[in-house]
Every structure is written in C-alpha cells, then in structure tokens.
Scaffold this active site. Structure first.
Site, mmCIF file in Angstrom:
data_model
loop_
_atom_site.group_PDB
_atom_site.id
_atom_site.type_symbol
_atom_site.label_atom_id
_atom_site.label_comp_id
_atom_site.label_asym_id
_atom_site.label_seq_id
_atom_site.Cartn_x
_atom_site.Cartn_y
_atom_site.Cartn_z
ATOM 1 N N GLU A 471 0.839 -1.199 0.000
ATOM 2 C CA GLU A 471 0.000 0.000 0.000
ATOM 3 C C GLU A 471 0.873 1.247 0.000
ATOM 4 O OE1 GLU A 471 -2.774 2.376 3.266
ATOM 5 O OE2 GLU A 471 -1.995 0.384 3.707
ATOM 6 N N ASP A 544 -1.090 -1.578 5.964
ATOM 7 C CA ASP A 544 -1.020 -1.127 7.359
ATOM 8 C C ASP A 544 -1.968 -1.925 8.243
ATOM 9 O OD1 ASP A 544 0.856 0.781 6.774
ATOM 10 O OD2 ASP A 544 -0.598 2.408 6.540
ATOM 11 N N ASP A 546 -4.285 -1.120 10.174
ATOM 12 C CA ASP A 546 -5.361 -0.242 10.619
ATOM 13 C C ASP A 546 -6.592 -0.462 9.740
ATOM 14 O OD1 ASP A 546 -4.730 0.977 8.228
ATOM 15 O OD2 ASP A 546 -3.851 2.771 9.123
ATOM 16 N N ASP A 548 -7.929 1.332 7.246
ATOM 17 C CA ASP A 548 -7.697 1.504 5.810
ATOM 18 C C ASP A 548 -6.948 0.309 5.230
ATOM 19 O OD1 ASP A 548 -9.026 3.885 5.533
ATOM 20 O OD2 ASP A 548 -7.255 5.119 5.908
#
Length: 680
Positions: A471, A544, A546, A548
């Site tokens: 990403e 990540d 998280d 997103d």
C-alpha cells in the site's frame, strides 16, 4: 470475505494459524556415511499401533492442528449423523457447545451397534468400541448399512477419539441406554455397558457423542470453538437434507444462543438464501430431481439468476462440498450451454448470423446448487474436492438437457431474461477481450512487458518467487530496501483498488492498479486465468495494520477470489502480518503483533515501564525493521488464504462487498462476538 487463513509453513492449514518460527540450527556438513548406514536397521523402524498414528501426525487426518482442524472434529461426528439422515433413519441432529469447552452431537438415528464381536482380534469388544478405536472400521465399506454416505475411509469418529482429552459415547437401542467413556488418546475406561433404560429424550434410538479436544494437540490456537463456523456448516447440511432438523446450542458463558435449521424446500431455499444479498433476475427458482435406481444415482438441482456478474455454481456429492467441481458440475455446465442456445435459436433471440452464447455468457449471475448422491463416490484426493465418477457426468447432462428445456418452455418470461442477460454478457466479453488486447499491446510496447512500478525479483522460479503488493509508494520504497531482490518482488499500489464485486470485467480491466496486478502475476484473468502460468507462488498483501489497511486487503482478496480464484485454491495468496506495537526490553526492541500479544506481554512482565508505541503505518518502520518483522523468511508470520466452503465464501463476499447495506450491517452485528482483532 469468507476465507480461511493459515501460517507460513510448508504444510499449511486452512484457518487462522500463527506460529513463532523455530530458531535456525547450524549443523556440520561432514557426515560419516558408514556410521549412518549402520544405525539404520530394524531398531529404527517404528510400528504405530491403534490410534497412535493419528496423534503422531494429526494433520494427515484433519488437515491441521489450528482452528480448521479443531472444527473438523465436529464435522466428522456430525457427518455420521447426516449419513443416518440420508439413509432415512434420522430426522433430528443436535450440536451443543458445552460450557466447559466440550462439544456434544446427538441424533435420533438407529444408534451405533453395541453388540460384541464374536471372533477375530476384536472378539469381546462392542462394535461401537471398534468403530471408536480402530482406523478404517465402519459401516460404509459394503453391505446394506449405508447405500449412500459421505464417509468413505472409516477414520472419522476414531480420529476424534484419538485427538480428544476425553470422549463419552451414549447409545440408545432396544430400549436400553448404553454408555462408555474414553480417556486421553482414545483409551477405553471400561467396556460398553447398560446404564439404564432408554431416556425420555424424544427418541427411542440414537447416538450421542460428547468430546473434549486435547489442548496439547491444538496448542497453536487453543480449543475454543467458533460458533459462526459451526453454524455455517450446519446450515449448509440442513439445506442439502430437505426437512432434516439441525439444532445448535451454545452454552458458553456470555455466548448463549440457540438456533434451529429446517428447510422444507431443501436446495430451493439454499439458492434463495445465497441470492438474498444479490438482486435476483426473477423470483422463480428452476429446480428438478432425477434418479437412476439401477446405477444408484440421484440428483437434485436448483438455479436462479441474479443481476450480478459472477457465477456461483456449487457442487455437492453425498453432502460433501466439491469445491473443485467434478463430473456432476461438468455435465451440468455442458447441458446448460446447449439447452439455452437451442432455446434462443428456436425463439429467434439469437439470429442466424449471431454466434452461440458461450458457457460463461450464460452462467453470468447464476446461482446453482448441484447435489448428487451415489453409491461409490470417487473423490480426487483426501480433501474430497472433486468428484471423479464419469457416469455421473452423462447422468446429470441428460437430466439437465431434458428438464431445463421443459422449464424454459414453461417459463417464457424468465427464459427471455436469461437469454438477454447472456447477450449482454457476450457484449461485455467482447469489450473485455478488447481491453485485454489493449493491455497486451501496451505491455508489448513497453519492452519488458511488466508494469513500470514493479520491482521484480531476479529469480524465474515461481516456486521460490514472492510478490508483495504494498500500500502506497512510500511503504513500497521501504519494502524495496527490505526485500531479498533474488526472490522478492514489490508492486506498490496507489490507494484502494476497484471493488470488483460491483463491476463487470470490461470496466475492471480499465483500472490501472488492476491492470498492473494482472500483468505482474502473468497468468491472465477471469475465465482466461491459468494458474500454471503464475510468475509467483506467493502473492502477499502487505498493508497497514489499521482500518484503511484492512479495507485494502479486503478489496484485494475480493479481486483474487472473483477473478483469480485458482490462485486462492492453490494456496498462493497470503496476508502479511506487520506488528501493531513496539517496545523495549533493556536495549532490545520488541515487536508485538496485536492487542492479544500486547496483553500477553504485559501479563508476563507486569512491572514493564517502557511505553507502547503504536505502529499505525508501514512508513513508521525503517527498512531493517520491516525486513525483520514482516518480510524475512524465518522471522515473519504470513497468513495463507484458502477457501474451505465455496458457497459460504460466495455468500460472505456478496454480503460484505455488495450493495445490500442492511445485510452487511446485520452480518457485522451478529458476528461481533467472534471478532478476534478489532481496530478502533
């Protein structure tokens, strides 16, 4: 997306399994061959008796010792009860997750025989004890016990016994209630004995098996059953066995619930259920049954189209999910293509100059269940993923040709919609072909043929080559520095890729990020995908830790499941596990994967004073940290993505990635109790 995941090991399982890699031990290269040869004699040969082979190599029998293997114990016991139902002797099955961690499965079938063997090495033992303690012993190898069954190897319940800390069997037969208990590893604690008259439990005959999995076998992820996993499987069994009642109860504190499944419409209800999160093309379900008594073959087929772009054809043989299809699915597909084209020609919906619709055109948006039963099913491989009985192909093909033609004639409005959807799919297919050709021309003109942002590895051996889909360009740059350039390739993607659940392939192929993915992997896409041409046998989603990052992983998994499903089925798709926290012990930096690892760390070190740094993004790590924690083989943890039940994966993908917001909200709230990692 409903997938199963496992750790980065050679013999990967199909559930969320993680292990800490063992330290590498250096050994001397010089070996005294004469000494080695002399030591290899009869004393080196081990003979494993009874159930010892199961405890020695549990993965051979249940797939893994992670969550998938743990739940497989339930399936083995339940499958025996379902076989009783298919034989016409059982109308109700109960599955209870006990408060103390055990699982109880009961049915009102005939009850496992309890009369003793009168000769041979098992003389004096009850038939039930032999079934529970001897591999390849059961009532499915011939005779009149079962004309149709899913169990073929006779290892089911004996494997459960071998891998349990304790097991209790209770049988009701002839007005008497029998009981026998087994200790760790399947050791009988006394003989099968009458302990009373048949209890008043709504049955006069039946079997109850209660077992407690051995925590030393399932140490990796523990012995805590997941209610949703059990419910999904039980619901499918209820769909496939019309009218059968399957009751589930969870007695664990804080998780109490009771659910009962019974579908009087059988697979018609199954098709409606799978299409509930989509938009059906019409309300009717095409369903037909057929039977060949001489050959012992039966079929039950139901189908309904929706406005979506993906086919969902799910095959079952004797209640076993054949996720790789087989002869029954082949026969259905061949007949469906033929009969719809004949109808379209006869009604002048296809003109004389028009080419025939392809099978893919006709199957766009179809949801179909092909359930067959036969006496001697031949499954390819221990996983029973593909049915190999050749006569079943012609049986299904003939029945579909006849019965589907009748249905189309009797339902002209629905038939017209099927053909028109196929025509629209054909137009999209042509557009997609043009898009593919445009991609090919673009890559040919670019010289090397690979996306500009791909940092490829030097190895041309797909078995050892890995593609990290990363990403963002910043994290991609860090990953390039952290990689092993010989075997690890890096492909940065910008933002979130297109949600392919809501887009036809022609639109999807115009997306730059998806174009880059397709070109890098090099095996095509959609119906042209050929897994043998894949340039990497590990495609790893690195995002990540998280919200997103989770969304990006979900979009990628949806793409792989819908457009490169063979990659998933081959076990080539993985999820990287970057740590969520870091701290220090003395001068040493320690990384913690998630909140569970953080809690365990604090419990072991209650006086730890250093802060918990939350690593919100890959960009917060330098390349050495990313390499050590996430990319270096030997210290990293990877989750392998797998599909165990195709129909369930199809349903969950549609719920989570489709347009039905209410269904998605209901799914999330219903299953919140089973969430193990949640990011706020």
């Amino acid at each position: 997306i409903e997938v199963r995941v496992s750790n980065d090991t050679e013999a990967a399982s199909t559930d969320a399994t993680e292990t800490t890699p063992a330290p590498v031990r250096k050994t001397s290269k010089s070996t005294n061959s004469a000494t080695t040869t002399a030591a290899y004699d009869a004393k080196a040969i081990q003979v494993l008796e009874g159930l010892d082979p199961v405890r020695k190599r549990p993965g051979m029998y249940i797939g893994s010792t992670g969550l998938q293997g743990l739940h497989h114990l339930i399936w083995e016991v339940v499958d025996n009860s379902v076989d009783e139902a298919m034989a016409g002797h059982c109308t109700r099955i109960g599955v209870t997750l006990l408060a103390d961690g055990g699982c109880q499965v009961d049915d009102n079938g005939r009850g496992i025989p309890v009369d003793p063997f009168t000769a041979g090495e098992h003389k004096g033992k009850s038939a039930a004890e032999v079934v529970l303690t001897v591999l390849h012993a059961g009532g499915k190898f011939g005779g009149d016990g079962y004309k149709v069954s899913g169990g073929l190897h006779g290892v089911g319940v004996s494997v459960v016994n071998a891998l349990s800390e304790r097991l209790v069997i209770e049988v009701d037969r002839g007005g008497k209630h029998y009981r026998q208990e087994y200790a760790k590893g399947g050791k009988p604690q006394g003989k099968m004995a009458v302990v009373g008259d048949t209890p008043k439990r709504g049955r006069t005959t039946g079997t109850t098996i209660t077992f407690w999995p051995d925590p030393t076998i399932f140490a990796a992820e523990g012995v805590e059953f997941v209610a949703r996993t059990v419910l999904e499987r039980l619901q499918t069994m209820a769909f496939l066995n019309k009218g059968l009642i399957i009751a589930f109860a969870d007695q664990r504190e804080g998780r109490e619930q009771q659910v009962e499944y019974q579908y009087k419409g059988g697979i018609i209800d199954f098709v409606k259920h799978l299409n509930a999160t989509k938009e059906p093309l019409f309300s009717k379900v095409c369903q037909f049954e057929d039977e060949d008594e001489d050959d012992g073959q039966m079929l039950d087929i139901a189908m309904q189209w929706n406005t979506g772009y993906y086919e969902g054809i799910h095959g079952y043989a004797n209640g076993i999910s054949t996720i790789e299809g087989g002869m029954h699915v082949e026969g259905f597909k061949t007949a469906l293509t033929s009969v719809v084209n004949k109808y379209a020609r006869a009604k002048n919906l296809l003109k004389e100059k028009d080419p025939n619709l392809t099978g893919e055109d006709i199957r766009e948006g179809i949801t179909a269940i092909i359930s067959v039963k036969l006496r001697e099913p031949q499954f390819e491989g221990q996983t029973k993923a593909k049915l190999g009985n050749v006569p079943m192909r012609s049986f299904v093909q003939k029945a579909t040709n006849e019965r589907m033609a009748e249905w189309l004639e009797e339902n002209p409005t629905e038939a017209n919609k099927v053909v028109k959807k196929g025509l629209a799919a054909a137009q999209a297919r042509v557009a997609a072909k043009n898009a593919r050709n445009a991609i090919r021309r673009k890559t040919a003109l670019s010289g090397a043929g690979m996306p500009d942002k791909l940092k490829d590895c030097s190895s041309k051996n797909a078995d050892e080559s890995e593609l990290f889909i990363v990403e963002g360009d910043s994290a991609g740059g860090t990953a390039v520095d952290a990689r092993d350039p010989r075997t690890q390739a890096i492909l940065p993607i910008r933002g979130k890729i297109l949600n392919v659940e809501r887009a036809r392939i022609d639109k999807m192929l115009k997306n730059n990020e998806i174009q880059a993915l397709i070109t890098a992997i090099g095996a095509g896409v959609g119906d042209e995908f050929d897994v043998t041409k894949a340039r990497y046998h590990k495609v790893i989603c690195l995002a990540d830790a998280d919200v997103d990052g989770s969304h990006i992983r979900t979009l990628l998994l949806t793409f792989f499941f819908r457009q490169m499903r063979e990659m998933v089925e081959a076990g080539y798709v993985y999820i990287a596990q970057p740590p969520l926290y870091s701290t220090e012990i003395g001068k040493e930096k320690v990384y913690l994967k998630d909140d569970v690892a953080k809690s365990a760390f604090l419990e072991e070190r209650p006086n730890h004073k250093k802060p918990f740094q939350r690593l919100k993004g890959l960009g917060e790590m330098d390349w050495e940290e990313l390499r050590t924690t996430t990319m270096l083989d030997g210290t990293r943890t990877l989750l392998q993505v797998n599909v165990e039940e195709a129909a369930l994966a199809d349903e969950i993908t549609s719920i989570l990635m489709g347009d039905d917001v209410a269904s998605r909200k209901d799914f999330i709230t219903t299953n919140a109790r089973d969430v193990r990692n949640l990011d706020f």
